[in-house]
Design a protein around this motif. Sequence first.
Motif, PDB file in Angstrom:
ATOM      1  N   GLY A 267       0.783  -1.248   0.000  1.00 14.93           N
ATOM      2  CA  GLY A 267       0.000   0.000   0.000  1.00 14.93           C
ATOM      3  C   GLY A 267       0.802   1.277   0.000  1.00 14.93           C
ATOM      4  N   PHE A 268       1.952   1.269  -0.681  1.00 18.46           N
ATOM      5  CA  PHE A 268       2.724   2.506  -0.778  1.00 18.46           C
ATOM      6  C   PHE A 268       2.817   2.959  -2.231  1.00 18.46           C
ATOM      7  N   SER A 269       3.024   4.271  -2.421  1.00 15.98           N
ATOM      8  CA  SER A 269       3.209   4.837  -3.755  1.00 15.98           C
ATOM      9  C   SER A 269       4.485   5.664  -3.771  1.00 15.98           C
ATOM     10  N   VAL A 270       5.087   5.762  -4.952  1.00 16.92           N
ATOM     11  CA  VAL A 270       6.306   6.572  -5.087  1.00 16.92           C
ATOM     12  C   VAL A 270       6.012   7.772  -5.973  1.00 16.92           C
ATOM     13  N   ILE A 271       6.342   8.943  -5.484  1.00 12.51           N
ATOM     14  CA  ILE A 271       6.297  10.127  -6.344  1.00 12.51           C
ATOM     15  C   ILE A 271       7.742  10.311  -6.817  1.00 12.51           C
ATOM     16  N   SER A 272       7.993  10.029  -8.101  1.00 12.18           N
ATOM     17  CA  SER A 272       9.374  10.126  -8.620  1.00 12.18           C
ATOM     18  C   SER A 272       9.559  11.431  -9.366  1.00 12.18           C
ATOM     19  N   ILE A 273      10.573  12.165  -8.935  1.00 12.13           N
ATOM     20  CA  ILE A 273      10.826  13.475  -9.534  1.00 12.13           C
ATOM     21  C   ILE A 273      12.249  13.468 -10.087  1.00 12.13           C
ATOM     22  N   GLU A 274      12.399  13.855 -11.338  1.00  9.93           N
ATOM     23  CA  GLU A 274      13.736  13.923 -11.932  1.00  9.93           C
ATOM     24  C   GLU A 274      13.973  15.316 -12.477  1.00  9.93           C
ATOM     25  N   LYS A 275      15.194  15.787 -12.256  1.00  9.96           N
ATOM     26  CA  LYS A 275      15.557  17.079 -12.865  1.00  9.96           C
ATOM     27  C   LYS A 275      17.079  17.175 -12.921  1.00  9.96           C
ATOM     28  N   ASP A 276      17.582  17.496 -14.048  1.00  3.99           N
ATOM     29  CA  ASP A 276      19.030  17.632 -14.180  1.00  3.99           C
ATOM     30  C   ASP A 276      19.547  18.685 -13.213  1.00  3.99           C
ATOM     31  N   MET A 277      20.676  18.392 -12.594  1.00  7.44           N
ATOM     32  CA  MET A 277      21.335  19.315 -11.657  1.00  7.44           C
ATOM     33  C   MET A 277      20.486  19.630 -10.421  1.00  7.44           C
ATOM     34  N   MET A 278      19.575  18.721 -10.106  1.00  8.78           N
ATOM     35  CA  MET A 278      18.699  18.980  -8.961  1.00  8.78           C
ATOM     36  C   MET A 278      19.490  19.210  -7.672  1.00  8.78           C
ATOM     37  N   ASN A 279      20.576  18.435  -7.537  1.00 10.52           N
ATOM     38  CA  ASN A 279      21.278  18.507  -6.246  1.00 10.52           C
ATOM     39  C   ASN A 279      21.899  19.874  -5.977  1.00 10.52           C
ATOM     40  N   SER A 280      22.067  20.694  -6.995  1.00  9.21           N
ATOM     41  CA  SER A 280      22.652  22.006  -6.719  1.00  9.21           C
ATOM     42  C   SER A 280      21.566  23.085  -6.597  1.00  9.21           C
ATOM     43  N   GLU A 281      20.323  22.679  -6.743  1.00  2.00           N
ATOM     44  CA  GLU A 281      19.240  23.670  -6.670  1.00  2.00           C
ATOM     45  C   GLU A 281      18.756  23.802  -5.228  1.00  2.00           C
ATOM     46  N   ILE A 282      19.148  24.894  -4.597  1.00  3.17           N
ATOM     47  CA  ILE A 282      18.824  25.043  -3.172  1.00  3.17           C
ATOM     48  C   ILE A 282      17.321  25.233  -2.960  1.00  3.17           C
ATOM     49  N   GLY A 283      16.776  24.503  -1.996  1.00  2.00           N
ATOM     50  CA  GLY A 283      15.350  24.650  -1.672  1.00  2.00           C
ATOM     51  C   GLY A 283      14.446  23.732  -2.473  1.00  2.00           C
ATOM     52  N   PHE A 284      15.019  22.889  -3.320  1.00  2.00           N
ATOM     53  CA  PHE A 284      14.216  21.984  -4.159  1.00  2.00           C
ATOM     54  C   PHE A 284      13.350  21.050  -3.296  1.00  2.00           C
ATOM     55  N   GLY A 285      14.014  20.368  -2.364  1.00  4.20           N
ATOM     56  CA  GLY A 285      13.308  19.417  -1.496  1.00  4.20           C
ATOM     57  C   GLY A 285      12.220  20.096  -0.688  1.00  4.20           C
ATOM     58  N   ARG A 286      12.563  21.272  -0.178  1.00  5.13           N
ATOM     59  CA  ARG A 286      11.578  21.968   0.655  1.00  5.13           C
ATOM     60  C   ARG A 286      10.318  22.297  -0.139  1.00  5.13           C
ATOM     61  N   ARG A 287      10.521  22.731  -1.399  1.00  3.91           N
ATOM     62  CA  ARG A 287       9.353  23.107  -2.209  1.00  3.91           C
ATOM     63  C   ARG A 287       8.453  21.894  -2.479  1.00  3.91           C
ATOM     64  N   VAL A 288       9.110  20.736  -2.729  1.00  3.86           N
ATOM     65  CA  VAL A 288       8.306  19.517  -2.959  1.00  3.86           C
ATOM     66  C   VAL A 288       7.530  19.167  -1.689  1.00  3.86           C
ATOM     67  N   LEU A 289       8.220  19.231  -0.562  1.00  4.13           N
ATOM     68  CA  LEU A 289       7.552  18.852   0.692  1.00  4.13           C
ATOM     69  C   LEU A 289       6.467  19.851   1.083  1.00  4.13           C
ATOM     70  N   ASP A 290       6.675  21.122   0.705  1.00  3.54           N
ATOM     71  CA  ASP A 290       5.625  22.130   0.943  1.00  3.54           C
ATOM     72  C   ASP A 290       4.324  21.713   0.262  1.00  3.54           C
ATOM     73  N   VAL A 291       4.457  21.195  -0.964  1.00  2.15           N
ATOM     74  CA  VAL A 291       3.260  20.778  -1.704  1.00  2.15           C
ATOM     75  C   VAL A 291       2.545  19.662  -0.944  1.00  2.15           C
ATOM     76  N   LEU A 292       3.332  18.722  -0.438  1.00  4.34           N
ATOM     77  CA  LEU A 292       2.711  17.632   0.317  1.00  4.34           C
ATOM     78  C   LEU A 292       2.015  18.166   1.564  1.00  4.34           C
ATOM     79  N   GLU A 293       2.701  19.077   2.230  1.00  6.84           N
ATOM     80  CA  GLU A 293       2.121  19.635   3.458  1.00  6.84           C
ATOM     81  C   GLU A 293       0.810  20.361   3.148  1.00  6.84           C
TER      82      GLU A 293
END
Length: 440
Positions: A296-322
């Motif tokens: 009963g789990f689902s994966v939201i898979s997000i891909e973006k080139d150079m994501m690791n250098s984009e500051i605040g990326f994770g926070r923005r995704v988690l904001d949407v979930l919140e």
Amino acid sequence: MGIKVAKFGGSSLADAEHFRRVAAIVKADPERRFVVASAPGKRFKEDVKVTDMLYRCFEMVRDGKDITEHYEKIKERYNDIIRDLGLDFDISGELEYIRNAILHRSGQDFAASRGEYLNSLILAKFLGFDFIDAESVVFFRENGSYDDEKTNDVLRAELSRHQYAVIPGFYGVMPNGTIKTFSRGGSDITGSIVARAAEAELYENWTDVSGCLMADPRIIDDPRPIKTITYRELRELSYMGASVLHEDAIFPVRYAGIPINIRNTNDPSAPGTMIVSGTSEYDANLVITGIAGKRGFSVISIEKDMMNSEIGFGRRVLDVLEDNDISFEHLPSGVDTMSVIVSTATIKDEMKRERVLSSINKRVRPDSLVIEDGLALLAVVGRGMVKAKGTAARVFTAISAAGINIRMIDQGSSELNIIIGVEEHDLEKALGAIYSEFVK
Ligand code: ASP
């Protein structure tokens, strides 16, 4: 002399025969001074728990149905126990009072709680112990949350006035005097609360299995019992669906550093499982403590080139979930990818799913974004994994040898567990493969 608190579950107090076993256990150790009792459980597979019968009574009254016949059956359960024990004890006044109260709509929780109330009265009489009503010592706040401080103060003082006592599990009282229960299985919590207030050296939780097992017996044949497990390991396994104890029962004793011993009323000589706050000792032959898995789990898979250098990326995704009231379970990420594992139930609704996708698209502009369902997670848990090299390799080799595709891996830095995501239909096979690798 130390104090032990012994909680007996519904199956341990289902009939007179079990009451006798319980009495023999309690009387065998004078340190077992405080006993917490559940309502009578099932005597055989198709039987109905008294708690469920009481919930049913409440519903019948609500629906304007006659409860006479149904209530007779509840009376019979208790009267059978009293008669078979040969007790000179008349609870007909209590039974009549409760029937009237249910008829006069005294509340669902009141009705449900009477199962443990009556059983504890009988057990106290049979043991020759005092009876302490949970209503006078377990408190809830106005907002319905459990009031630990008030309970601990009042209960501690009350226990100090009794040498031996029985306390009903499962319920307490609201500030306005009405009865409130914990969630189902909540007598485990009461036992833990009593152990803390009594400053017990041990909280014994007596049930109908010989402790926690290394794996789910419905999946693995005759799995080994676990001798010792830490609270944290148990939390990891319970989260994945392994259940011996109510989740919330851990906190009061853990806080006070009191170990829990899961024991079997039908096999009292078996040592059961010790749940402790910390130990670095482990069985070197086993390395892992247990395994468990859940669908009963689902994966939201997000891909973006150079994501690791984009500051605040994770926070923005988690904001949407919140914003959409979704909590995440795991968050494995790579250089250009981030996967958010959520419970499928939280994004079942199509509209919500669309909203989440479009908000993530808008906020982080990914190269690709998909939600995939059908994931099962399994947890390999063991405090011994920190020291034993090569555990992860053994886990993955076993899974791949069984021809199973691994969809996700997450290992916490505490090295207490490895979480693996597989297709739902591979779950049983994967658990079997890991179990056979470690338990020879
Ligand atoms: N009798 C309650 C139930 O069936 C509480 C308990 O047994 O712990 O959920």
